[in-house]
Design an enzyme around this catalytic site. Structure first.
Site, mmCIF file in Angstrom:
data_model
loop_
_atom_site.group_PDB
_atom_site.id
_atom_site.type_symbol
_atom_site.label_atom_id
_atom_site.label_comp_id
_atom_site.label_asym_id
_atom_site.label_seq_id
_atom_site.Cartn_x
_atom_site.Cartn_y
_atom_site.Cartn_z
ATOM 1 N N CYS A 113 38.768 -38.535 9.292
ATOM 2 C CA CYS A 113 38.307 -37.587 10.323
ATOM 3 C C CYS A 113 39.253 -37.524 11.519
ATOM 4 C CB CYS A 113 36.912 -37.962 10.790
ATOM 5 S SG CYS A 113 35.712 -37.881 9.470
ATOM 6 N N HIS A 252 35.008 -36.196 18.045
ATOM 7 C CA HIS A 252 34.726 -35.936 16.632
ATOM 8 C C HIS A 252 33.216 -35.767 16.452
ATOM 9 C CE1 HIS A 252 34.536 -36.094 12.399
ATOM 10 N NE2 HIS A 252 34.164 -37.356 12.312
ATOM 11 N N ASN A 282 29.342 -32.959 10.007
ATOM 12 C CA ASN A 282 30.653 -33.593 10.149
ATOM 13 C C ASN A 282 31.648 -32.875 9.230
ATOM 14 O OD1 ASN A 282 32.881 -35.272 10.046
ATOM 15 N ND2 ASN A 282 31.696 -37.157 9.811
HETATM 16 N N1 ACO Z 1 16.626 -39.296 4.789
HETATM 17 C C1 ACO Z 1 15.657 -40.201 4.955
HETATM 18 N N2 ACO Z 1 15.899 -41.522 4.996
HETATM 19 C C2 ACO Z 1 17.165 -41.932 4.887
HETATM 20 C C3 ACO Z 1 18.239 -41.037 4.738
HETATM 21 C C4 ACO Z 1 17.922 -39.656 4.683
HETATM 22 N N3 ACO Z 1 18.880 -38.706 4.546
HETATM 23 N N4 ACO Z 1 19.391 -41.723 4.672
HETATM 24 C C5 ACO Z 1 19.062 -43.022 4.771
HETATM 25 N N5 ACO Z 1 17.723 -43.158 4.902
HETATM 26 C C6 ACO Z 1 16.941 -44.379 5.036
HETATM 27 C C7 ACO Z 1 17.662 -45.589 4.497
HETATM 28 O O1 ACO Z 1 17.500 -45.684 3.105
HETATM 29 C C8 ACO Z 1 16.973 -46.713 5.253
HETATM 30 O O2 ACO Z 1 15.781 -46.998 4.624
HETATM 31 P P1 ACO Z 1 15.298 -48.530 4.458
HETATM 32 O O3 ACO Z 1 15.138 -49.042 5.859
HETATM 33 O O4 ACO Z 1 14.019 -48.394 3.700
HETATM 34 O O5 ACO Z 1 16.387 -49.218 3.709
HETATM 35 C C9 ACO Z 1 16.677 -46.091 6.615
HETATM 36 O O6 ACO Z 1 16.739 -44.662 6.417
HETATM 37 C C10 ACO Z 1 17.652 -46.486 7.686
HETATM 38 O O7 ACO Z 1 18.992 -46.379 7.167
HETATM 39 P P2 ACO Z 1 20.245 -46.699 8.053
HETATM 40 O O8 ACO Z 1 21.477 -46.574 7.224
HETATM 41 O O9 ACO Z 1 20.039 -47.964 8.819
HETATM 42 O O10 ACO Z 1 20.157 -45.490 9.090
HETATM 43 P P3 ACO Z 1 20.987 -45.265 10.380
HETATM 44 O O11 ACO Z 1 20.103 -45.139 11.539
HETATM 45 O O12 ACO Z 1 22.156 -46.225 10.468
HETATM 46 O O13 ACO Z 1 21.601 -43.824 10.098
HETATM 47 C C11 ACO Z 1 23.654 -42.813 9.392
HETATM 48 C C12 ACO Z 1 22.426 -43.627 8.965
HETATM 49 C C13 ACO Z 1 23.168 -41.488 9.928
HETATM 50 C C14 ACO Z 1 24.532 -42.592 8.175
HETATM 51 C C15 ACO Z 1 24.388 -43.588 10.484
HETATM 52 O O14 ACO Z 1 24.642 -44.910 10.061
HETATM 53 C C16 ACO Z 1 25.688 -42.967 10.853
HETATM 54 O O15 ACO Z 1 25.736 -41.888 11.390
HETATM 55 N N6 ACO Z 1 26.813 -43.668 10.594
HETATM 56 C C17 ACO Z 1 28.131 -43.151 10.912
HETATM 57 C C18 ACO Z 1 28.503 -42.174 9.866
HETATM 58 C C19 ACO Z 1 29.685 -41.384 10.289
HETATM 59 O O16 ACO Z 1 29.777 -40.967 11.415
HETATM 60 N N7 ACO Z 1 30.553 -41.211 9.345
HETATM 61 C C20 ACO Z 1 31.668 -40.382 9.536
HETATM 62 C C21 ACO Z 1 32.796 -41.144 10.113
HETATM 63 S S1 ACO Z 1 34.132 -40.222 10.152
HETATM 64 C C22 ACO Z 1 34.909 -39.950 8.617
HETATM 65 O O17 ACO Z 1 36.039 -40.306 8.467
HETATM 66 C C23 ACO Z 1 34.179 -39.288 7.487
#
Ligand code: ACO
Length: 325
Positions: A113, A252, A282
């Protein structure tokens, strides 16, 4: 002539919209979960015959028009992408052909990214070094082609799009600073395992879903906040300004919680941070230039303003730049 300036900006996104409500019908998720955890409401998805170079082409045509520049005047094209049309040749070469950029060199940079900011840094150096005058710097992605739409932890985050800028030598200041960083120890926290020389595409790799993007979201989140803050502060320091002099931060567009954490760490008021994440998700390398294009066209970024770009992505990579617009 030692300054480097943005002369034009353009962007492009597919028309088709995939909303959170659409996802409710496809996977076990909800509009509420996606909006509160990420800030995303919808994203754009390319038709099956569209590749990154096609979106890049549209963005470049608009950027050239914005700069009032002919394609013959462009002497180089640098494309940041993690979804190239092909592993080789570069998407930049395909784009060069589409644009008819006969006087240009062309190559891609792979920096997740952070791709647009890596490409910008390289372009700035080439122009300041005196070897080039007018460069097209592009971020283009069709991430929907590497999404596993059964994996709810990733597929809701990403969208397609492209942004392009014409960067030129100038008598007056433009790009005030640019800094990059990376930490390859995290290479397998955000990646696409198959299709390269380590895991060539095979029946087994397809069966394992190794041709899809994979991500450890929580780890990415933590490192993203730290790196976006430190690289922004470093770029601000190198530019010789203080955070209160910033008119707009264009980070970003990955997750509003990441953006807000960085905003608070930089002690910026909400109105000084640009976000269009809710409508695009994203778009990786394309996120900063698409947001920049919208900020300029909507009047949020005006001539003479100081804008900070910052990005973080696969690798891990990160970068930031301060620009007087
Ligand atoms: N819908 C419903 N529930 C979900 C979903 C969804 N789409 N996705 C995950 N969950 C659940 C999980 O299974 C988990 O359930 P559990 O507690 O029963 O195991 C719960 O929600 C919490 O999951 P987490 O992974 O802890 O959720 P978090 O609050 O961390 O959010 C997210 C996840 C949105 C992916 C976050 O970690 C994030 O934004 N990370 C950064 C991602 C990012 O920015 N990536 C791009 C970087 S740049 C690049 O180079 C691509």
């Amino acid at each position: 002539m030692s300054f480097v300036k943005f002369l034009g900006i353009g962007s492009s996104a597919p028309e088709k919209v995939l909303s959170n409500l659409d996802f409710e019908k496809m996977i076990d998720t909800s509009d509420e979960w996606i909006r509160t955890r990420t800030g995303i409401s919808e994203r754009r998805i390319a038709e099956s015959n569209i590749a990154s170079s096609d979106l890049a082409y549209e963005a470049c045509v608009k950027a050239l028009e914005d700069a009032s520049m002919d394609i013959e005047d462009i002497d180089g094209i640098i494309v940041g992408t993690i979804t190239p049309d092909h592993i080789f040749p570069s998407t930049a070469c395909v784009l060069q052909s589409q644009l008819g950029a006969k006087n240009a060199f062309a190559f891609d940079v792979s920096a997740g990214c952070s791709g647009f900011l890596y490409a910008l840094h390289v372009a700035k150096g080439m122009i300041q070094g005196g070897t080039n005058k007018n460069l097209l710097v592009v971020g283009a992605e069709v991430l929907s082609k590497i999404m596993n739409y059964d994996d709810r932890t990733t597929c809701i985050l990403f969208g397609d799009g492209a942004g392009a800028a014409v960067i030129s030598a100038s008598d007056t200041p433009g790009i005030m600073s640019s800094c990059l960083g990376s930490n390859g120890d995290y290479w397998d926290l955000l990646w696409m395992p198959a299709g390269g020389s380590r895991i060539p595409t095979s029946e087994e790799s397809l069966k394992n879903g190794d041709h899809f993007l994979k991500m450890e979201g929580r780890e990415v989140f933590k490192e993203a906040v730290k790196a976006l803050e430190s690289s922004s502060l470093e770029a601000i320091r190198q530019a010789g300004i203080t955070p209160d002099e910033i008119d707009l931060l264009i980070p970003h567009q990955a997750n509003y919680r990441i953006i807000d954490a960085v905003r608070r760490r930089l002690e910026l008021p909400e109105e000084k941070v640009f976000s269009n994440l809710d409508r695009y998700g994203n778009t990786s390398s394309a996120s900063v230039p698409i947001a920049l294009d919208e900020a300029v066209k909507s009047g949020r970024l005006k001539k003479g303003d100081i804008v900070v770009f910052s990005a973080f992505g696969a690798g891990f990579t990160w970068g930031a730049s301060v620009v007087r617009w």
